[in-house]
Motif scaffolding. Structure first.
Motif, PDB file in Angstrom:
ATOM      1  N   PRO A 120       2.422  59.190  68.797  1.00  0.00           N
ATOM      2  CA  PRO A 120       1.921  58.268  67.443  1.00  0.00           C
ATOM      3  C   PRO A 120       3.022  58.416  66.487  1.00  0.00           C
ATOM      4  CG  PRO A 120       1.023  60.699  67.908  1.00  0.00           C
ATOM      5  CD  PRO A 120       1.715  60.338  68.957  1.00  0.00           C
ATOM      6  N   ILE A 121       4.023  59.438  66.208  1.00  0.00           N
ATOM      7  CA  ILE A 121       4.762  59.352  65.073  1.00  0.00           C
ATOM      8  C   ILE A 121       6.100  58.557  65.388  1.00  0.00           C
ATOM      9  CG2 ILE A 121       6.317  60.843  63.567  1.00  0.00           C
ATOM     10  CD1 ILE A 121       4.533  63.349  64.383  1.00  0.00           C
ATOM     11  N   HIS A 122       6.580  58.603  66.620  1.00  0.00           N
ATOM     12  CA  HIS A 122       7.438  57.720  66.999  1.00  0.00           C
ATOM     13  C   HIS A 122       7.143  56.220  66.944  1.00  0.00           C
ATOM     14  CE1 HIS A 122       9.139  61.380  69.298  1.00  0.00           C
ATOM     15  NE2 HIS A 122      10.309  60.828  69.277  1.00  0.00           N
ATOM     16  N   ARG A 123       6.084  55.928  67.315  1.00  0.00           N
ATOM     17  CA  ARG A 123       5.664  54.531  67.376  1.00  0.00           C
ATOM     18  C   ARG A 123       5.144  53.807  66.073  1.00  0.00           C
ATOM     19  NH1 ARG A 123       7.223  52.906  72.494  1.00  0.00           N
ATOM     20  NH2 ARG A 123       6.998  54.504  73.880  1.00  0.00           N
ATOM     21  N   ALA A 124       4.782  54.731  65.235  1.00  0.00           N
ATOM     22  CA  ALA A 124       4.385  54.242  63.772  1.00  0.00           C
ATOM     23  C   ALA A 124       5.704  53.860  62.978  1.00  0.00           C
ATOM     24  CB  ALA A 124       3.505  55.367  62.984  1.00  0.00           C
ATOM     25  N   LYS A 151      -9.827  62.799  57.989  1.00  0.00           N
ATOM     26  CA  LYS A 151      -8.696  62.017  58.024  1.00  0.00           C
ATOM     27  C   LYS A 151      -7.921  62.263  56.614  1.00  0.00           C
ATOM     28  CE  LYS A 151      -9.806  58.071  60.721  1.00  0.00           C
ATOM     29  NZ  LYS A 151      -9.805  56.172  60.734  1.00  0.00           N
ATOM     30  N   GLU A 152      -6.446  62.402  56.935  1.00  0.00           N
ATOM     31  CA  GLU A 152      -5.983  62.302  55.391  1.00  0.00           C
ATOM     32  C   GLU A 152      -4.638  61.557  55.803  1.00  0.00           C
ATOM     33  OE1 GLU A 152      -3.390  65.637  52.502  1.00  0.00           O
ATOM     34  OE2 GLU A 152      -5.206  66.335  53.754  1.00  0.00           O
ATOM     35  N   GLU A 153      -4.549  60.398  54.634  1.00  0.00           N
ATOM     36  CA  GLU A 153      -3.398  59.460  54.756  1.00  0.00           C
ATOM     37  C   GLU A 153      -2.151  59.883  54.208  1.00  0.00           C
ATOM     38  OE1 GLU A 153      -3.017  55.198  52.855  1.00  0.00           O
ATOM     39  OE2 GLU A 153      -4.863  55.642  54.041  1.00  0.00           O
ATOM     40  N   LEU A 154      -1.240  59.452  54.926  1.00  0.00           N
ATOM     41  CA  LEU A 154       0.311  59.755  54.333  1.00  0.00           C
ATOM     42  C   LEU A 154       1.223  58.732  54.420  1.00  0.00           C
ATOM     43  CD1 LEU A 154       2.229  62.480  53.543  1.00  0.00           C
ATOM     44  CD2 LEU A 154       2.890  62.331  56.076  1.00  0.00           C
ATOM     45  N   ARG A 155       1.821  58.198  53.508  1.00  0.00           N
ATOM     46  CA  ARG A 155       2.886  57.058  53.163  1.00  0.00           C
ATOM     47  C   ARG A 155       3.993  57.417  54.258  1.00  0.00           C
ATOM     48  NH1 ARG A 155       6.893  54.909  49.951  1.00  0.00           N
ATOM     49  NH2 ARG A 155       7.378  57.119  48.921  1.00  0.00           N
ATOM     50  N   ILE A 156       4.554  56.642  54.466  1.00  0.00           N
ATOM     51  CA  ILE A 156       5.706  56.625  55.245  1.00  0.00           C
ATOM     52  C   ILE A 156       6.975  55.854  54.447  1.00  0.00           C
ATOM     53  CG2 ILE A 156       7.190  55.660  57.504  1.00  0.00           C
ATOM     54  CD1 ILE A 156       4.502  55.472  59.206  1.00  0.00           C
ATOM     55  N   ALA A 157       7.811  56.605  53.895  1.00  0.00           N
ATOM     56  CA  ALA A 157       8.624  56.466  53.068  1.00  0.00           C
ATOM     57  C   ALA A 157       9.974  55.547  53.832  1.00  0.00           C
ATOM     58  CB  ALA A 157       9.532  57.646  52.382  1.00  0.00           C
ATOM     59  N   SER A 158      10.684  54.876  53.241  1.00  0.00           N
ATOM     60  CA  SER A 158      11.763  53.909  53.724  1.00  0.00           C
ATOM     61  C   SER A 158      12.652  54.816  54.505  1.00  0.00           C
ATOM     62  CB  SER A 158      12.262  52.931  52.755  1.00  0.00           C
ATOM     63  OG  SER A 158      12.831  53.755  51.492  1.00  0.00           O
ATOM     64  N   GLU A 159      13.091  55.891  53.981  1.00  0.00           N
ATOM     65  CA  GLU A 159      14.251  56.882  54.400  1.00  0.00           C
ATOM     66  C   GLU A 159      13.365  57.582  55.466  1.00  0.00           C
ATOM     67  OE1 GLU A 159      12.349  59.338  51.059  1.00  0.00           O
ATOM     68  OE2 GLU A 159      12.924  57.146  51.521  1.00  0.00           O
ATOM     69  N   GLU A 160      12.179  57.586  55.898  1.00  0.00           N
ATOM     70  CA  GLU A 160      11.573  58.510  56.809  1.00  0.00           C
ATOM     71  C   GLU A 160      12.155  58.379  58.189  1.00  0.00           C
ATOM     72  OE1 GLU A 160       9.617  61.233  55.981  1.00  0.00           O
ATOM     73  OE2 GLU A 160       8.163  59.826  55.103  1.00  0.00           O
ATOM     74  N   THR A 161      12.351  59.485  58.879  1.00  0.00           N
ATOM     75  CA  THR A 161      12.636  59.436  60.391  1.00  0.00           C
ATOM     76  C   THR A 161      11.308  60.138  61.119  1.00  0.00           C
ATOM     77  OG1 THR A 161      13.678  61.707  60.197  1.00  0.00           O
ATOM     78  CG2 THR A 161      15.264  59.982  59.724  1.00  0.00           C
ATOM     79  N   VAL A 162      11.378  60.358  62.189  1.00  0.00           N
ATOM     80  CA  VAL A 162      10.508  61.024  63.259  1.00  0.00           C
ATOM     81  C   VAL A 162      10.542  62.555  62.802  1.00  0.00           C
ATOM     82  CG1 VAL A 162      10.055  61.981  65.540  1.00  0.00           C
ATOM     83  CG2 VAL A 162      10.322  59.302  64.893  1.00  0.00           C
ATOM     84  N   GLY A 163      11.819  62.968  62.657  1.00  0.00           N
ATOM     85  CA  GLY A 163      11.785  64.335  62.133  1.00  0.00           C
ATOM     86  C   GLY A 163      11.123  64.680  61.134  1.00  0.00           C
ATOM     87  N   SER A 164      11.411  63.969  59.803  1.00  0.00           N
ATOM     88  CA  SER A 164      11.132  64.408  58.779  1.00  0.00           C
ATOM     89  C   SER A 164       9.478  64.080  58.445  1.00  0.00           C
ATOM     90  CB  SER A 164      11.557  63.557  57.402  1.00  0.00           C
ATOM     91  OG  SER A 164      11.546  62.052  57.606  1.00  0.00           O
ATOM     92  N   GLY A 227      12.922  55.799  64.010  1.00  0.00           N
ATOM     93  CA  GLY A 227      12.037  56.090  64.886  1.00  0.00           C
ATOM     94  C   GLY A 227      12.552  56.887  66.318  1.00  0.00           C
ATOM     95  N   MET A 228      13.786  56.922  66.389  1.00  0.00           N
ATOM     96  CA  MET A 228      14.275  57.762  67.463  1.00  0.00           C
ATOM     97  C   MET A 228      15.247  59.049  66.924  1.00  0.00           C
ATOM     98  SD  MET A 228      13.901  56.299  70.472  1.00  0.00           S
ATOM     99  CE  MET A 228      13.021  55.030  71.120  1.00  0.00           C
ATOM    100  N   ASN A 229      14.843  59.118  65.662  1.00  0.00           N
ATOM    101  CA  ASN A 229      15.710  60.521  65.182  1.00  0.00           C
ATOM    102  C   ASN A 229      14.822  61.489  64.708  1.00  0.00           C
ATOM    103  OD1 ASN A 229      17.506  62.167  63.405  1.00  0.00           O
ATOM    104  ND2 ASN A 229      18.240  60.552  62.145  1.00  0.00           N
ATOM    105  N   PRO A 230      15.087  62.436  65.347  1.00  0.00           N
ATOM    106  CA  PRO A 230      16.255  63.270  66.119  1.00  0.00           C
ATOM    107  C   PRO A 230      16.232  62.977  67.616  1.00  0.00           C
ATOM    108  CG  PRO A 230      14.629  64.861  65.493  1.00  0.00           C
ATOM    109  CD  PRO A 230      14.052  63.826  65.070  1.00  0.00           C
ATOM    110  N   TRP A 231      15.041  62.570  68.213  1.00  0.00           N
ATOM    111  CA  TRP A 231      15.067  62.545  69.621  1.00  0.00           C
ATOM    112  C   TRP A 231      14.293  61.396  69.937  1.00  0.00           C
ATOM    113  CZ3 TRP A 231      11.626  61.796  73.588  1.00  0.00           C
ATOM    114  CH2 TRP A 231      12.138  61.998  74.941  1.00  0.00           C
TER     115      TRP A 231
END
Length: 315
Positions: A120-124, A151-164, A227-231
């Protein structure tokens, strides 16, 4: 409240730690996947959850399959009130799901019913979502289909990676699971059935999905790289050699350029990086990794390799 914990990777460790620290919870045992051989030396290494459990002198059980008579007998011997499952890595049979008084509670890294499944993290991030979150739910025999609790919502920042994003969500999950169990114990936990009509799926990521298709637009490729960083890492080819792409930025969103083939390097800037023509708009490459080399800034890459405007990336 007596809790048995099932989990394996780093994502599950903060959740286990939070349960250990909660004053109303007694972690009676931990189930994790068997140790596997990893690295160049193929040494047998414990799972991250096992390492954390042993720090606190907890009993660790590592069956190949937990839904066996042996596994069920072990769980019964712990007599848990609830089983908490976080990225364990095995499908649980009905006998396990129904064993504890309060059943099995799962932490899932999405706002269900969106992104059921393994990644789910990669795909989002790959799909360009602006938000995600954590859902706690009662487990049933389906794939992430159980009734939701909190549930708890979290914004996906523009610089976000899968790792962060992975690290942020694991901390959110740790806090939310303690709140969830507290409400279950007090009899105040909500229970909401999922709307299957709104469900989307997040199948497991494979390495081949990281190959950049320069026919896509600049924003989609930017999302793929994040969405592919770091794996497992996004990648392309430069003059026949593998080139991994770790960081990028949308340079512009203008339309296609009929005079320039997609994948063509249209600008080389020693202070900025490498600008590539996509199917729509241009993408600035900021961090790359040539074959058999360490990750480096695109500007360092330009200093060490002969890259010119007009060169083309891709096969």
């Amino acid at each position: 409240m007596k809790v048995a914990f099932m989990g394996t990777p780093d994502f599950a460790v903060p959740c286990l730690s939070a349960l250990i620290e909660a004053d109303f919870i007694d972690v009676v045992g931990v189930v994790s996947q068997p140790d596997r051989r990893r690295g160049r030396g193929q040494k047998l290494k414990p799972t991250p959850v096992k390492k954390e459990a042993l720090k606190h002198n907890l009993e660790v059980f590592q069956p190949e399959k937990v839904s066996t008579p042996e596994g069920i007998a072990k769980l019964e011997s712990w007599n848990p009130d609830v089983i908490v499952v976080v990225a364990y890595g095995q499908i649980l049979k009905k006998e396990v799901l129904e064993l504890p008084k309060y059943g099995c509670v799962n932490i899932h890294a999405s706002l269900l019913p969106k992104y059921r499944g393994a990644a789910p993290i990669h795909r989002a991030i790959i799909n360009g979502e602006g938000k995600t979150g954590i859902t706690t739910m009662h487990m049933d025999i389906g794939m992430d289909t159980g009734d939701m609790i909190l549930k708890e919502e979290l914004r996906i920042a523009s610089e976000e990676t899968v790792g962060s994003l992975h690290d942020k969500l694991s901390e959110v999950g740790a806090s939310l699971i303690v709140k969830t169990l507290d409400k279950i114990l007090k009899g105040t936990a909500p229970r909401e059935e999922q709307n299957d009509d709104l469900a989307t799926y997040a199948p497991k990521i494979n390495k081949e999905e990281g190959k950049v298709d320069w026919n896509q637009d600049a924003k989609s490729i930017w999302n793929l790289i994040r969405g592919m960083n770091p794996w497992p890492g996004a990648y392309t080819y430069q003059n026949g050699s593998l080139l991994k792409l770790w960081a990028s930025e949308v340079y512009d969103l203008q339309g296609t350029n009929d005079q320039v083939e997609v994948g063509t390097i249209v600008k080389v800037d020693n202070d900025l990086g490498i600008v590539v023509q996509t199917g729509r708009g241009k993408l600035l490459l900021k961090e790359v990794q040539p074959a058999s080399k360490q990750r480096m800034s695109a500007t360092d890459y330009l200093r060490g390799y002969q890259i010119k405007e007009g060169n083309r990336l891709g096969e």
